[in-house]
Design a protein around this motif. Structure first.
Motif, PDB file in Angstrom:
ATOM      1  N   ILE A  49      79.329 -30.018 -12.625  1.00  0.00           N
ATOM      2  CA  ILE A  49      79.262 -29.764 -11.178  1.00  0.00           C
ATOM      3  C   ILE A  49      78.849 -31.023 -10.424  1.00  0.00           C
ATOM      4  CG2 ILE A  49      78.040 -28.481  -9.375  1.00  0.00           C
ATOM      5  CD1 ILE A  49      77.816 -26.165 -11.427  1.00  0.00           C
ATOM      6  N   ILE A  50      77.794 -31.686 -10.900  1.00  0.00           N
ATOM      7  CA  ILE A  50      77.268 -32.879 -10.216  1.00  0.00           C
ATOM      8  C   ILE A  50      78.264 -34.035 -10.297  1.00  0.00           C
ATOM      9  CG2 ILE A  50      75.447 -34.631 -10.260  1.00  0.00           C
ATOM     10  CD1 ILE A  50      73.556 -32.370 -11.252  1.00  0.00           C
ATOM     11  N   LEU A  51      78.864 -34.223 -11.485  1.00  0.00           N
ATOM     12  CA  LEU A  51      79.824 -35.317 -11.668  1.00  0.00           C
ATOM     13  C   LEU A  51      81.055 -35.115 -10.789  1.00  0.00           C
ATOM     14  CD1 LEU A  51      80.145 -37.906 -13.432  1.00  0.00           C
ATOM     15  CD2 LEU A  51      81.544 -36.510 -14.979  1.00  0.00           C
ATOM     16  N   SER A  52      81.543 -33.881 -10.738  1.00  0.00           N
ATOM     17  CA  SER A  52      82.734 -33.592  -9.920  1.00  0.00           C
ATOM     18  C   SER A  52      82.450 -33.787  -8.436  1.00  0.00           C
ATOM     19  CB  SER A  52      83.203 -32.152 -10.166  1.00  0.00           C
ATOM     20  OG  SER A  52      83.566 -31.968 -11.513  1.00  0.00           O
ATOM     21  N   TYR A  53      81.216 -33.567  -8.035  1.00  0.00           N
ATOM     22  CA  TYR A  53      80.838 -33.741  -6.624  1.00  0.00           C
ATOM     23  C   TYR A  53      80.669 -35.219  -6.275  1.00  0.00           C
ATOM     24  CZ  TYR A  53      78.047 -33.568  -2.363  1.00  0.00           C
ATOM     25  OH  TYR A  53      77.565 -33.767  -1.081  1.00  0.00           O
ATOM     26  N   LEU A  54      80.057 -35.981  -7.185  1.00  0.00           N
ATOM     27  CA  LEU A  54      79.715 -37.370  -6.875  1.00  0.00           C
ATOM     28  C   LEU A  54      80.899 -38.325  -6.986  1.00  0.00           C
ATOM     29  CD1 LEU A  54      76.221 -37.739  -8.619  1.00  0.00           C
ATOM     30  CD2 LEU A  54      76.701 -37.415  -6.185  1.00  0.00           C
ATOM     31  N   ASP A  55      81.820 -38.086  -7.920  1.00  0.00           N
ATOM     32  CA  ASP A  55      82.924 -39.018  -8.139  1.00  0.00           C
ATOM     33  C   ASP A  55      84.171 -38.550  -7.385  1.00  0.00           C
ATOM     34  OD1 ASP A  55      83.671 -41.381 -10.285  1.00  0.00           O
ATOM     35  OD2 ASP A  55      85.391 -40.130  -9.760  1.00  0.00           O
ATOM     36  N   TYR A  63      89.469 -30.163 -11.040  1.00  0.00           N
ATOM     37  CA  TYR A  63      88.013 -30.272 -11.145  1.00  0.00           C
ATOM     38  C   TYR A  63      87.294 -29.394 -10.117  1.00  0.00           C
ATOM     39  CZ  TYR A  63      88.736 -33.790 -14.622  1.00  0.00           C
ATOM     40  OH  TYR A  63      89.117 -34.420 -15.791  1.00  0.00           O
ATOM     41  N   PHE A  64      87.969 -29.051  -9.046  1.00  0.00           N
ATOM     42  CA  PHE A  64      87.414 -28.068  -8.117  1.00  0.00           C
ATOM     43  C   PHE A  64      87.274 -26.719  -8.815  1.00  0.00           C
ATOM     44  CE2 PHE A  64      88.493 -24.565  -5.172  1.00  0.00           C
ATOM     45  CZ  PHE A  64      87.332 -24.569  -4.403  1.00  0.00           C
ATOM     46  N   PHE A  65      88.334 -26.302  -9.523  1.00  0.00           N
ATOM     47  CA  PHE A  65      88.281 -25.034 -10.241  1.00  0.00           C
ATOM     48  C   PHE A  65      87.336 -25.117 -11.440  1.00  0.00           C
ATOM     49  CE2 PHE A  65      92.724 -24.563  -8.435  1.00  0.00           C
ATOM     50  CZ  PHE A  65      92.336 -23.646  -7.462  1.00  0.00           C
ATOM     51  N   LEU A  66      87.295 -26.280 -12.079  1.00  0.00           N
ATOM     52  CA  LEU A  66      86.376 -26.446 -13.208  1.00  0.00           C
ATOM     53  C   LEU A  66      84.927 -26.360 -12.744  1.00  0.00           C
ATOM     54  CD1 LEU A  66      85.952 -26.992 -16.176  1.00  0.00           C
ATOM     55  CD2 LEU A  66      86.244 -29.436 -15.748  1.00  0.00           C
ATOM     56  N   SER A  67      84.628 -26.909 -11.558  1.00  0.00           N
ATOM     57  CA  SER A  67      83.279 -26.785 -10.992  1.00  0.00           C
ATOM     58  C   SER A  67      82.945 -25.330 -10.695  1.00  0.00           C
ATOM     59  CB  SER A  67      83.162 -27.621  -9.712  1.00  0.00           C
ATOM     60  OG  SER A  67      83.323 -28.986  -9.982  1.00  0.00           O
ATOM     61  N   ASN A  68      83.931 -24.586 -10.195  1.00  0.00           N
ATOM     62  CA  ASN A  68      83.736 -23.152  -9.971  1.00  0.00           C
ATOM     63  C   ASN A  68      83.434 -22.438 -11.284  1.00  0.00           C
ATOM     64  OD1 ASN A  68      84.529 -21.580  -7.174  1.00  0.00           O
ATOM     65  ND2 ASN A  68      85.350 -23.655  -7.235  1.00  0.00           N
ATOM     66  N   LEU A  69      84.181 -22.795 -12.343  1.00  0.00           N
ATOM     67  CA  LEU A  69      83.955 -22.174 -13.648  1.00  0.00           C
ATOM     68  C   LEU A  69      82.563 -22.517 -14.180  1.00  0.00           C
ATOM     69  CD1 LEU A  69      85.140 -20.561 -16.057  1.00  0.00           C
ATOM     70  CD2 LEU A  69      85.924 -22.753 -16.993  1.00  0.00           C
ATOM     71  N   SER A  70      82.137 -23.750 -13.995  1.00  0.00           N
ATOM     72  CA  SER A  70      80.810 -24.169 -14.461  1.00  0.00           C
ATOM     73  C   SER A  70      79.703 -23.431 -13.713  1.00  0.00           C
ATOM     74  CB  SER A  70      80.643 -25.677 -14.283  1.00  0.00           C
ATOM     75  OG  SER A  70      81.516 -26.387 -15.130  1.00  0.00           O
ATOM     76  N   PHE A  71      79.843 -23.314 -12.398  1.00  0.00           N
ATOM     77  CA  PHE A  71      78.860 -22.561 -11.612  1.00  0.00           C
ATOM     78  C   PHE A  71      78.850 -21.094 -12.029  1.00  0.00           C
ATOM     79  CE2 PHE A  71      77.773 -20.120  -7.713  1.00  0.00           C
ATOM     80  CZ  PHE A  71      76.442 -20.518  -7.613  1.00  0.00           C
ATOM     81  N   LEU A  72      80.045 -20.566 -12.279  1.00  0.00           N
ATOM     82  CA  LEU A  72      80.181 -19.179 -12.726  1.00  0.00           C
ATOM     83  C   LEU A  72      79.474 -18.970 -14.061  1.00  0.00           C
ATOM     84  CD1 LEU A  72      81.562 -16.414 -12.309  1.00  0.00           C
ATOM     85  CD2 LEU A  72      83.602 -17.367 -13.347  1.00  0.00           C
ATOM     86  N   ASP A  73      79.671 -19.893 -15.000  1.00  0.00           N
ATOM     87  CA  ASP A  73      79.023 -19.775 -16.309  1.00  0.00           C
ATOM     88  C   ASP A  73      77.509 -19.881 -16.203  1.00  0.00           C
ATOM     89  OD1 ASP A  73      81.293 -19.307 -17.786  1.00  0.00           O
ATOM     90  OD2 ASP A  73      81.649 -21.408 -18.271  1.00  0.00           O
ATOM     91  N   LEU A  74      77.023 -20.750 -15.310  1.00  0.00           N
ATOM     92  CA  LEU A  74      75.578 -20.834 -15.079  1.00  0.00           C
ATOM     93  C   LEU A  74      75.022 -19.491 -14.625  1.00  0.00           C
ATOM     94  CD1 LEU A  74      75.092 -24.248 -13.199  1.00  0.00           C
ATOM     95  CD2 LEU A  74      74.285 -23.668 -15.484  1.00  0.00           C
ATOM     96  N   CYS A  75      75.685 -18.878 -13.659  1.00  0.00           N
ATOM     97  CA  CYS A  75      75.228 -17.592 -13.124  1.00  0.00           C
ATOM     98  C   CYS A  75      75.371 -16.494 -14.165  1.00  0.00           C
ATOM     99  CB  CYS A  75      76.031 -17.221 -11.873  1.00  0.00           C
ATOM    100  SG  CYS A  75      75.830 -18.362 -10.500  1.00  0.00           S
TER     101      CYS A  75
END
Length: 311
Positions: A49-55, A63-75
């Motif tokens: 999430i952080i890497l996709s936001y910063l770079d 990577y937008f969808f991958l960030s969504n998946l990562s946030f989803l997995d965290l929750c």
């Protein structure tokens, strides 16, 4: 308790999550292993999430969808694993009635959202491989945000339906849930009334949100496979296999256990088998996703180097 022996769980205030109490000698081992996987899930998915936001090089639909998946997995993991860790460590294995309602709602909502989001991610790969000249038009940022929002809304709407139907069912005298978190099949087993309507609703909705997404994903990857076979560039082939292979592995790790839990007849598996299958897709799968997507990913390695000032 009313005259015919039924209770309303809210009047009793709590449920007992039996979890893995049949194997008390394993509880400490399970606590350590699950804690390690949970920490890996937190670190790995936060990293994405952080890497996709910063770079800014990663500001792409994939990577937008991958960030969504990562946030989803965290929750998703946080909705059940902390409670499991508390129960494994201590002698008290209870959860409040309201806590059980909230846990059921979010576990089901986030699981359903992931089914839909994985379809969206496979469509993104289909558009990138099979429609490269139209990709920027097909995957316009506004459309990407709409697809992500639709995934979340469909998941939380479906969960609201199941949660309401489940907690309307009157329960018998005992409050022992034979699972490590509150889930629909385990709670329905506490009922002393006919739950065939609930089970049919669960089967229909599971078919809609598990089988149909799986069919769509396989359709998209069938088209991708045909396009790959026509490719002449070795570099192009490697890139397609890298990104699509990772996504297919994530799909397999999520959908196969989900189908075993929600689509196979309950008589075909023991409750203990169901617990370990559920443990796999709630603990192992979310921790594997960051590794699968980043281990051999040149974009991610390049982004890390840029952030560290090596490029």
């Amino acid at each position: 308790m009313n005259d015919d022996g039924k209770i309303n769980a809210s009047s009793e205030g709590y449920f007992v999550l039996l979890g893995f109490s049949n194997w008390p000698h394993l509880e400490v081992v399970l606590f350590v292993v699950i804690l390690m996987f949970y920490l890996m899930t937190l670190v790995g998915n936060l990293f994405i999430i952080i890497l996709s936001y910063l770079d800014f090089h990663l500001h792409t639909p994939m990577y937008f969808f991958l960030s969504n998946l990562s946030f989803l997995d965290l929750c998703y993991t946080t909705s059940s694993i902390p409670q499991l860790l508390v129960n494994l460590w201590g002698s008290e294995k209870t959860i409040s009635y309201k806590g059980c309602m909230v846990q059921l709602y979010f576990v089901l909502a986030l699981g359903t959202t992931e089914c839909v989001l994985l379809v969206v991610m496979s469509y993104d790969r289909y558009a990138a491989v099979c429609r490269p000249l139209h990709y920027t038009v097909l995957m316009h940022p506004r459309f990407c945000h709409m697809l992500a929002a639709a995934s979340w809304v469909s998941g939380f709407t479906n969960s609201a339906l199941h949660s309401i139907f489940t907690f309307w069912v009157p329960l018998c005298g005992h409050r022992q849930v034979d699972h490590f978190f509150c889930e629909v099949p385990a709670l329905l087993r506490l009922s002393c009334v006919d739950t065939r309507a609930n089970e049919l609703t669960l089967m229909v909705m599971s078919s809609i949100f598990v089988l149909i997404p799986l069919i769509l994903i396989l359709s998209f990857y069938g088209a991708i496979a045909q396009a790959v076979l026509r490719m002449q560039s070795t570099t192009g082939l490697q890139k397609v296999f890298g990104t699509c292979g990772a996504h297919l592995m994530v799909v397999s790790l999520f959908f196969i256990p989900a189908m075993c839990i929600y689509l196979l007849p309950s008589s075909g598996k023991s409750q203990d088998q169901g617990k370990f299958i559920a443990l796999f897709y709630t603990v192992v799968t979310p921790s594997r996703n960051p590794l699968i997507y980043t281990l051999r990913n040149r974009d991610v390695r390049g982004a890390v180097k840029r952030l560290m000032g090596q490029e």
